[in-house]
Write an enzyme that holds these catalytic residues in place. Structure first.
Site, mmCIF file in Angstrom:
data_model
loop_
_atom_site.group_PDB
_atom_site.id
_atom_site.type_symbol
_atom_site.label_atom_id
_atom_site.label_comp_id
_atom_site.label_asym_id
_atom_site.label_seq_id
_atom_site.Cartn_x
_atom_site.Cartn_y
_atom_site.Cartn_z
ATOM 1 N N TRP A 109 -9.295 1.913 11.232
ATOM 2 C CA TRP A 109 -9.511 2.016 12.674
ATOM 3 C C TRP A 109 -8.910 3.300 13.261
ATOM 4 C CZ3 TRP A 109 -4.952 2.802 14.938
ATOM 5 C CH2 TRP A 109 -3.835 2.450 14.188
ATOM 6 N N LYS A 161 -18.779 0.202 5.904
ATOM 7 C CA LYS A 161 -18.090 -0.963 6.486
ATOM 8 C C LYS A 161 -17.059 -0.431 7.475
ATOM 9 C CE LYS A 161 -14.803 -4.088 6.563
ATOM 10 N NZ LYS A 161 -13.896 -3.887 7.704
ATOM 11 N N GLU A 206 -13.158 -3.700 12.344
ATOM 12 C CA GLU A 206 -13.632 -4.581 13.421
ATOM 13 C C GLU A 206 -13.034 -4.242 14.792
ATOM 14 O OE1 GLU A 206 -11.910 -5.431 10.768
ATOM 15 O OE2 GLU A 206 -10.269 -6.807 11.253
ATOM 16 N N ALA A 215 -1.972 -0.954 -0.239
ATOM 17 C CA ALA A 215 -2.106 -2.357 -0.676
ATOM 18 C C ALA A 215 -3.589 -2.735 -0.749
ATOM 19 C CB ALA A 215 -1.362 -3.270 0.297
ATOM 20 N N GLU A 233 -8.399 7.052 -0.476
ATOM 21 C CA GLU A 233 -7.530 7.831 0.431
ATOM 22 C C GLU A 233 -6.565 6.831 1.060
ATOM 23 O OE1 GLU A 233 -7.481 10.967 0.739
ATOM 24 O OE2 GLU A 233 -9.478 11.812 0.476
ATOM 25 N N GLY A 235 -2.214 5.460 1.827
ATOM 26 C CA GLY A 235 -1.124 5.720 2.757
ATOM 27 C C GLY A 235 -0.290 6.941 2.412
ATOM 28 N N CYS A 268 -2.255 8.794 8.542
ATOM 29 C CA CYS A 268 -1.757 8.723 7.157
ATOM 30 C C CYS A 268 -0.944 9.961 6.807
ATOM 31 C CB CYS A 268 -2.936 8.589 6.206
ATOM 32 S SG CYS A 268 -4.185 9.844 6.492
ATOM 33 N N GLU A 317 5.547 2.947 4.608
ATOM 34 C CA GLU A 317 4.753 3.532 5.687
ATOM 35 C C GLU A 317 4.872 2.655 6.925
ATOM 36 O OE1 GLU A 317 0.453 3.460 5.287
ATOM 37 O OE2 GLU A 317 0.383 5.565 5.841
ATOM 38 N N LYS A 377 -0.162 10.429 -6.714
ATOM 39 C CA LYS A 377 0.553 9.160 -6.877
ATOM 40 C C LYS A 377 -0.158 8.017 -6.124
ATOM 41 C CE LYS A 377 4.717 11.011 -5.766
ATOM 42 N NZ LYS A 377 6.177 11.136 -5.666
ATOM 43 N N GLY A 394 -3.465 7.771 -3.650
ATOM 44 C CA GLY A 394 -4.871 7.678 -4.030
ATOM 45 C C GLY A 394 -5.354 8.822 -4.882
HETATM 46 P P1 NAD Z 1 -6.351 -1.393 5.896
HETATM 47 O O1 NAD Z 1 -6.194 -1.077 4.469
HETATM 48 O O2 NAD Z 1 -5.797 -2.663 6.414
HETATM 49 O O3 NAD Z 1 -7.915 -1.436 6.283
HETATM 50 C C1 NAD Z 1 -8.777 -0.357 6.045
HETATM 51 C C2 NAD Z 1 -10.205 -0.891 5.922
HETATM 52 O O4 NAD Z 1 -10.286 -1.708 4.767
HETATM 53 C C3 NAD Z 1 -10.654 -1.767 7.093
HETATM 54 O O5 NAD Z 1 -12.020 -1.529 7.352
HETATM 55 C C4 NAD Z 1 -10.450 -3.166 6.546
HETATM 56 O O6 NAD Z 1 -11.284 -4.124 7.158
HETATM 57 C C5 NAD Z 1 -10.816 -2.973 5.095
HETATM 58 N N1 NAD Z 1 -10.231 -3.956 4.187
HETATM 59 C C6 NAD Z 1 -9.136 -4.741 4.370
HETATM 60 N N2 NAD Z 1 -8.939 -5.532 3.293
HETATM 61 C C7 NAD Z 1 -9.916 -5.239 2.408
HETATM 62 C C8 NAD Z 1 -10.234 -5.701 1.101
HETATM 63 N N3 NAD Z 1 -9.507 -6.656 0.496
HETATM 64 N N4 NAD Z 1 -11.296 -5.154 0.459
HETATM 65 C C9 NAD Z 1 -12.028 -4.190 1.044
HETATM 66 N N5 NAD Z 1 -11.779 -3.718 2.292
HETATM 67 C C10 NAD Z 1 -10.738 -4.241 2.965
HETATM 68 O O7 NAD Z 1 -5.794 -0.161 6.684
HETATM 69 P P2 NAD Z 1 -5.600 0.017 8.255
HETATM 70 O O8 NAD Z 1 -4.377 -0.672 8.675
HETATM 71 O O9 NAD Z 1 -6.872 -0.290 8.978
HETATM 72 O O10 NAD Z 1 -5.404 1.617 8.335
HETATM 73 C C11 NAD Z 1 -4.182 2.194 8.191
HETATM 74 C C12 NAD Z 1 -3.972 2.643 6.756
HETATM 75 O O11 NAD Z 1 -4.954 3.609 6.390
HETATM 76 C C13 NAD Z 1 -2.645 3.344 6.579
HETATM 77 O O12 NAD Z 1 -2.041 2.936 5.370
HETATM 78 C C14 NAD Z 1 -3.029 4.822 6.515
HETATM 79 O O13 NAD Z 1 -2.114 5.622 5.839
HETATM 80 C C15 NAD Z 1 -4.329 4.742 5.812
HETATM 81 N N6 NAD Z 1 -5.120 5.958 6.060
HETATM 82 C C16 NAD Z 1 -5.268 6.858 5.050
HETATM 83 C C17 NAD Z 1 -5.972 8.036 5.273
HETATM 84 C C18 NAD Z 1 -6.147 9.055 4.183
HETATM 85 O O14 NAD Z 1 -7.016 9.908 4.297
HETATM 86 N N7 NAD Z 1 -5.355 9.029 3.118
HETATM 87 C C19 NAD Z 1 -6.527 8.278 6.528
HETATM 88 C C20 NAD Z 1 -6.360 7.328 7.527
HETATM 89 C C21 NAD Z 1 -5.660 6.164 7.281
#
Ligand code: NAD
Length: 499
Positions: free
Chosen positions: A150, A174, A177, A230, A249, A251, A283, A383, A453, A456
Site C-alpha cells: 500500500w 494484486k 486492499e 515475512a 523486493e 523490507g 522500505c 523494520e 540478504k 530480497g
Molecule cells: P505486506 O507484506 O503485508 O503486503 C504486501 C502485499 O502482499 C499486499 O498486497 C498483501 O495483501 C500481500 N500479501 C500479504 N500476505 C500475502 C501472502 N501470504 N501471499 C501473497 N501475498 C500476500 O507488506 P505491507 O505491510 O503492505 O508493506 C510494507 C512492507 O513492504 C515493508 O516491509 C516494506 O519494507 C516493504 N516494501 C519493500 C519495497 C522494496 O522495494 N524493497 C518497497 C515498498 C515496500
C-alpha cells in the site's frame, strides 16, 4: 463516493462484499473497493493467457508498445494534481511528497521503460563456432503476477506491470486492499491508450487468500512481489509449486553513516529526509543513524532543532511535512516498538508534541529520535515502518561498517562525507543493493534497485529492467551438414559422422 472495481479481461468486475478505503488522517471512509476472492484470480489468469495468445499484443511492434506507455505517462502528468491528492487521502502521504515520489517517479520511470523498449535487443547473433551459427533470443514469459503493498502503490505497480507489458507478457496485478486509486487510473489510461483487454488485469483481495492464491497459481510463470520479508517467505514457498521465477523486493533497515568529515548541514537535513519520508513508511528509509562519538552530541542537537521545524498534519495541506501512518494497528505496533526501546535503555532525544485534540482522529505517531540505541536492540534490528530514528554511536569507520552490516536486511545504506574516495571505500564494504553517498531516496530510473540478504533478490529499474520479464532461448544452426564437430560423431566415430 468513488467505488473501485477489479479489471478482469474485458470487464470491470464488482463483488457484493466491499472494502472501505479509509483516510488515515481522519478515519473517514473516502471510497470503497470490490473484495476479490481466489476465483477472481483464476478468472484473471485465464483472461491473461487468452490475451497473451489471441490479442496480438506480443506481435505489436515495440515502437507502438512504447508509444502507448508514453501516452499514459503524459496523461498521468496532466492528472498529477488529482493523483497526488488521491495518494494523500488514501495513503496519508503529504501532498508534496506524493507529487514527487508517488506520482512524479512513476511518470519518469514509465518514460524510461518506454525508452528501453524502443532500443530493446530481442535477438543477438552468436559468433560462429566452426560451422555452427546461432542466435540468442529473448522471449516473454507468458502470464506474470505482480503483488504490491500500500505504501507507494502506483510506483510499485508501474515497476512491475510496465516492463512486463512492454516485453509482451500479460499481467495479473494484486493490489493492496487499502489503496486502489492509482492502479485503477493506470489501468483506465492504458486501455484508453490502446492496450488490448486482458493484457493487464487487476484483482483486489487479502494477502493470505487472494495474494497467496496468485503466488501459488500453476499457470503463472513469474511473481514479482514487493512487501515485507515475512510475506516474501510465504510467496516463495507458494511459488515453488511450479518453480515460478521470482523477484522479491522486501523490507529494509538502512544504516545511514555520518563520517567525521561530513558536511553536517547536508548530513543532518539528509538524515531527516532519510527517515521521515511518508512518516517512515518506505522500505528504503534510513532508520539507523550511525554517528561518530566525536560528533554525537552536535549531530543530535542539530537533528532535534531541525525536526522541531517540521509540521505534522493533514496530508492534503501543502504546508504539511509528515502525515499519519496507514492504520491504527500500525500505529500501535510502532508505539509498542518505542516502549520496548526505552525499556531496553534507549533515550528519547526528541518526540513531536501532538496535542490530543488536533490528533484525536486518524493514526498519528509522533516523529521520534532515539539515542543510546545499540544495534542489538529490537528497535535497531527490526523494520519499524514509522517515523522513528535510532541514533547509534561508533568509534571508527571499520566499526561503522560492521554495525551497518550487522543486519538481516540489505536494501539500502548511506554515507555522508566530504571525501568521496573515503566514502567510496566505505560504500564498497556495505552489504546492500544500493548505497547513497551524500543523498537518500534517490530512486533514479537508471539505477537497478533491489536487495541483498533478506531484503530480497532480483532488480527493478536500471538498464536491465525489461530482461526480468523475458527468458533466453538459444537457437543454433549447424551449417555444414556433416560436421566433425557434431556431437553425434562421439556416437558413431569420426569416420562415420563425416562420411
Ligand atoms: P505486506 O507484506 O503485508 O503486503 C504486501 C502485499 O502482499 C499486499 O498486497 C498483501 O495483501 C500481500 N500479501 C500479504 N500476505 C500475502 C501472502 N501470504 N501471499 C501473497 N501475498 C500476500 O507488506 P505491507 O505491510 O503492505 O508493506 C510494507 C512492507 O513492504 C515493508 O516491509 C516494506 O519494507 C516493504 N516494501 C519493500 C519495497 C522494496 O522495494 N524493497 C518497497 C515498498 C515496500
Amino acid at each position: 463516493m468513488q467505488h473501485y472495481t477489479m479489471r478482469i479481461g474485458d470487464r470491470w468486475v464488482d463483488t457484493d462484499e466491499r472494502y472501505d478505503i479509509v483516510n488515515p488522517a481522519t478515519g473517514e471512509v473516502v471510497a470503497t473497493l470490490a473484495k476479490g476472492r481466489a476465483e477472481h484470480v483464476d478468472a484473471a489468469v485465464d483472461a491473461a493467457w487468452q490475451a497473451y495468445r489471441e490479442s496480438g499484443w506480443r506481435e505489436t511492434p515495440m515502437a507502438r508498445r512504447a508509444e502507448i506507455i508514453e501516452t499514459v505517462a503524459a496523461r498521468m502528468a496532466e492528472r498529477a494534481g488529482e493523483l497526488g491528492e488521491l495518494a494523500a487521502r488514501e495513503n496519508g502521504t503529504p501532498i508534496r511528497i506524493a507529487q514527487g515520489l508517488a506520482v512524479g517517479l512513476p511518470i519518469a520511470h514509465m518514460q524510461y521503460f518506454a525508452r528501453l523498449a524502443r532500443n530493446y535487443q530481442w535477438e543477438q547473433p552468436v559468433e560462429a563456432v566452426g560451422t555452427m551459427t546461432g542466435t540468442i533470443r529473448r522471449e516473454p514469459l507468458g502470464v506474470v503476477g505482480g503483488i504490491v503493498p500500500w505504501n507507494f502503490p502506483l510506483l510499485l505497480a508501474v515497476w512491475k506491470a510496465v516492463p512486463a507489458i512492454l516485453t509482451g507478457n500479460s499481467v495479473v496485478l494484486k493490489i493492496d486492499e487499502k489503496t486502489p486509486s492509482g492502479t485503477t487510473v493506470l489501468a483506465e489510461l492504458l486501455l484508453e491508450a490502446g492496450l488490448p483487454d486482458g493484457v493487464l488485469n487487476i484483482v483486489s483481495g487479502d494477502g493470505d487468500g487472494v495474494g497467496e492464491h496468485l503466488a501459488g497459481h500453476p499457470e503463472v510463470r513469474k511473481i514479482s512481489f514487493t512487501g515485507s520479508t515475512a510475506t516474501g517467505r510465504k510467496v516463495m514457498v507458494a511459488a515453488s509449486g511450479n518453480l515460478k521465477q521470482l523477484t522479491l523486493e522486501l523490507g529494509g533497515k538502512g544504516a545511514n553513516i555520518i563520517l567525521d568529515d561530513a558536511d553536517l548541514d547536508l548530513a543532518v537535513d539528509g538524515s531527516l529526509w532519510a527517515f521521515l519520508v511518508h512518516a517512515g513508511q518506505a522500505c528504503e528509509s534510513g532508520t539507523r543513524l550511525l554517528v561518530p562519538d566525536s560528533l554525537h552530541d552536535e549531530v543530535v542537537g542539530r537533528l532535534v532543532a531541525r525536526a522541531r521545524q517540521l509540521k505534522v498534519g493533514d496530508p492534503v495541506d501543502p504546508g504539511t511535512d509528515i502525515g499519519p501512518v496507514i492504520t491504527a494497528r500500525q500505529r500501535d505496533t510502532i508505539m509498542g516498538y518505542l516502549a520496548k526501546a526505552t525499556g531496553e535503555g534507549a533515550s528519547v532525544a526528541y518526540q513531536a508534541d501532538l496535542d490530543e485534540e488536533t490528533y484525536a482522529r486518524g493514526n498519528w505517531v509522533p516523529p521520534t529520535i532515539l539515542t543510546d540505541v545499540t544495534n542489538d536492540m529490537r528497535i535497531a534490528a527490526e523494520e519499524v515502518f514509522g517515523p522513528v530514528l535510532s541514533v547509534i554511536r561508533y568509534h571508527d569507520d571499520a566499526e561503522a561498517v560492521a554495525i551497518a552490516n550487522d543486519s538481516e536486511y540489505g536494501l539500502v545504506n548511506g554515507v555522508w562525507s566530504t571525501d568521496l574516495d573515503r566514502a567510496r571505500k566505505v560504500a564498497e564494504q556495505l552489504e546492500s543493493g544500493t548505497v547513497w553517498v551524500n543523498d537518500w531516496h534517490n530512486l533514479n530510473e537508471k539505477l537497478p534497485y533491489g536487495g541483498y540478504k533478506q531484503s530480497g533478490f532480483g532488480r527493478e529499474l536500471g538498464p536491465d529492467a525489461l530482461d526480468e520479464y523475458t527468458q533466453e532461448k538459444a537457437i543454433t544452426y549447424e551449417t555444414s551438414g556433416r560436421s566433425e564437430r557434431a556431437g553425434w560423431a562421439l556416437l558413431f566415430g569420426a569416420d562415420a559422422a563425416s562420411s
